[in-house]
Design a protein around this motif. Structure first.
Motif, short mmCIF file in Angstrom:
data_model
loop_
_atom_site.label_atom_id
_atom_site.label_comp_id
_atom_site.label_asym_id
_atom_site.label_seq_id
_atom_site.Cartn_x
_atom_site.Cartn_y
_atom_site.Cartn_z
N MET A 1 0.80 2.66 -12.33
CA MET A 1 0.65 3.68 -11.30
C MET A 1 0.25 3.05 -9.96
O MET A 1 0.75 3.43 -8.90
N ARG A 2 -0.68 2.09 -10.02
CA ARG A 2 -1.12 1.43 -8.80
C ARG A 2 0.03 0.67 -8.14
O ARG A 2 0.15 0.65 -6.92
N GLU A 3 0.87 0.05 -8.97
CA GLU A 3 2.02 -0.68 -8.44
C GLU A 3 3.00 0.28 -7.76
O GLU A 3 3.58 -0.04 -6.71
N LEU A 4 3.22 1.45 -8.35
CA LEU A 4 4.12 2.45 -7.76
C LEU A 4 3.59 2.90 -6.40
O LEU A 4 4.36 3.02 -5.43
N VAL A 5 2.29 3.17 -6.33
CA VAL A 5 1.68 3.57 -5.05
C VAL A 5 1.86 2.46 -4.01
O VAL A 5 2.17 2.72 -2.84
N THR A 6 1.67 1.20 -4.43
CA THR A 6 1.83 0.07 -3.52
C THR A 6 3.25 0.01 -2.97
O THR A 6 3.45 -0.19 -1.77
N ILE A 7 4.24 0.19 -3.85
CA ILE A 7 5.64 0.13 -3.42
C ILE A 7 5.95 1.25 -2.43
O ILE A 7 6.61 1.03 -1.40
N LEU A 8 5.47 2.45 -2.71
CA LEU A 8 5.73 3.59 -1.82
C LEU A 8 5.05 3.38 -0.46
O LEU A 8 5.65 3.66 0.59
N LEU A 9 3.81 2.90 -0.49
CA LEU A 9 3.12 2.62 0.77
C LEU A 9 3.85 1.55 1.57
O LEU A 9 3.99 1.66 2.80
N LEU A 10 4.31 0.52 0.89
CA LEU A 10 5.02 -0.56 1.56
C LEU A 10 6.34 -0.07 2.16
O LEU A 10 6.71 -0.45 3.28
N ALA A 11 7.06 0.80 1.42
CA ALA A 11 8.33 1.34 1.93
C ALA A 11 8.11 2.19 3.18
O ALA A 11 8.85 2.06 4.17
N VAL A 12 7.10 3.05 3.16
CA VAL A 12 6.80 3.88 4.33
C VAL A 12 6.33 3.01 5.50
O VAL A 12 6.69 3.25 6.66
N HIS A 13 5.54 1.98 5.19
CA HIS A 13 5.08 1.03 6.21
C HIS A 13 6.28 0.38 6.91
O HIS A 13 6.33 0.31 8.14
N LEU A 14 7.25 -0.08 6.13
CA LEU A 14 8.42 -0.73 6.71
C LEU A 14 9.27 0.25 7.51
O LEU A 14 9.75 -0.07 8.61
N LEU A 15 9.47 1.46 6.97
CA LEU A 15 10.25 2.47 7.69
C LEU A 15 9.61 2.81 9.04
O LEU A 15 10.29 2.91 10.06
N ALA A 16 8.28 2.97 9.02
CA ALA A 16 7.58 3.32 10.25
C ALA A 16 7.72 2.22 11.29
O ALA A 16 7.99 2.49 12.48
N LEU A 17 7.55 0.97 10.87
CA LEU A 17 7.67 -0.13 11.83
C LEU A 17 9.11 -0.34 12.29
O LEU A 17 9.35 -0.75 13.43
N ASN A 18 10.08 -0.07 11.41
CA ASN A 18 11.48 -0.12 11.83
C ASN A 18 11.73 0.83 13.00
O ASN A 18 12.36 0.45 13.99
#
Length: 332
Positions: free
Chosen positions: A1-18
């Motif tokens: 579960m923690r890994e899934l949250v990490t992946i989702l946070l990282l994806a949103v982080h990248l989208l936002a910075l893009n």
């Protein structure tokens, strides 16, 4: 579960910075189009540009907040150990650059009506923000990511500026930086398409909005297509374990990678349809959802493949049958 949250946070982080990295350039384009068009039509183009500028500012703030949050939730100590290899001065420099970009974006959005009267000033503020972010942060984040996944990626215990510039010029870091830049163009163009989808039906039927829609779709499609040779370059520059994980050695990483490629093809089909004139609201919304799926799936595949690349040979041997050449790696 923690890994899934990490992946989702990282994806949103990248989208936002893009979006924060290239969104302002599309805002300038919309402002220029608005000045050339008469009456309410020009005002609606200008308003859309200001709205996109606001999205870029909010995206930058979200990206920075999530970046800090990821330092807390990312499992393991690889990230902290990689950060410890940078001198304190590097963090002061990075902080100053972040503040500079934030100020540029805030001025760009807050003074939109004023800056729109002087196209050169408007474009200069946008260019300062975009170039500052794209020059400094994709390569720096790529280096941190490589060190977090593999502490032996470089032998230097402390990364001073000369050595940092040297490894930033390596093939994998350059490839990741170029990949991020093309992603920023594609994400910003798709964000513009999503903004157009929220316009009225009359606006969507107007020739000026149709032209902007087609151009944004073409730019997004070209940036996405350029990811193919960049992706091949990245795959060639990656170490053997990452390649092995993506090409079938890691089931979850491979499935996420293939699903991401499928979503990319579907998105390209929709973008081509819009580029040739099918600018219905549902098509623009579908493109936005497919872009979200592509980023999440590709982020998943990258993270899972890098986790596999950090395993030692004994663990790889115990978990799956690895060919000897792959198990030993390629020396990097």
């Amino acid at each position: 579960m923690r890994e899934l949250v990490t992946i989702l946070l990282l994806a949103v982080h990248l989208l936002a910075l893009n979006l924060a990295c290239c969104g302002p350039l599309f805002c300038v384009w919309l402002g220029r189009c608005g000045k050339r068009l008469p009456g309410d039509t020009g005002e609606r183009h200008t308003d859309l540009g200001r709205r996109l500028a606001g999205w870029s500012l909010v995206a930058f703030a979200i990206g920075m907040l999530l970046g800090g949050l990821l330092l807390v939730v990312v499992p393991g100590y690889g990230l902290w150990n990689s950060l410890a290899r940078f001198p304190v001065s590097a963090f002061w420099f990075a902080g100053a650059e972040l503040v500079f970009s934030l100020v540029c974006l805030a001025v760009f959005y807050g003074s939109w009506n004023l800056l729109a009267r002087w196209p050169v000033a408007n474009g200069l503020v946008a260019l300062l923000s975009v170039t500052n972010l794209l020059y400094h942060f994709p390569s720096l984040m790529a280096v941190i990511g490589q060190l977090a996944a593999n502490a032996n990626w470089t032998s230097e215990a402390l990364l001073d500026r000369p050595h940092l510039l040297k490894i930033m010029a390596s093939g994998e870091v350059l490839g990741l930086s170029l990949h991020f830049s093309m992603s920023s163009v594609a994400v910003s163009a798709v964000a513009l398409l999503y903004g157009i989808a929220r316009q009225t039906r009359d606006d969507l039927a107007g020739e000026s909005f149709k032209h902007i829609t087609r151009t944004a779709a073409i730019l997004a499609a070209l940036a996405t297509l350029l990811q193919i040779p960049i992706g091949i370059w990245l795959l060639a520059e990656s170490n053997a374990r990452v390649r092995y994980s993506l090409m079938g050695g890691g089931m979850l990483a491979s499935l996420a990678f293939m699903a991401g490629l499928t979503a990319t093809i579907l998105m390209l089909q929709r973008l081509v349809a819009v580029a040739i004139g099918e600018s219905e609201r549902r098509h623009l919304q579908q493109i936005a959802w497919l872009m979200l799926a592509v980023v999440v799936l590709m982020t998943t595949s990258l993270r899972l493949s890098r986790q596999g690349s950090s395993f030692g040979p004994a663990k790889l041997t115990a978990s799956c049958a690895v060919p000897e050449a792959v198990r030993l790696g390629d020396g990097r």
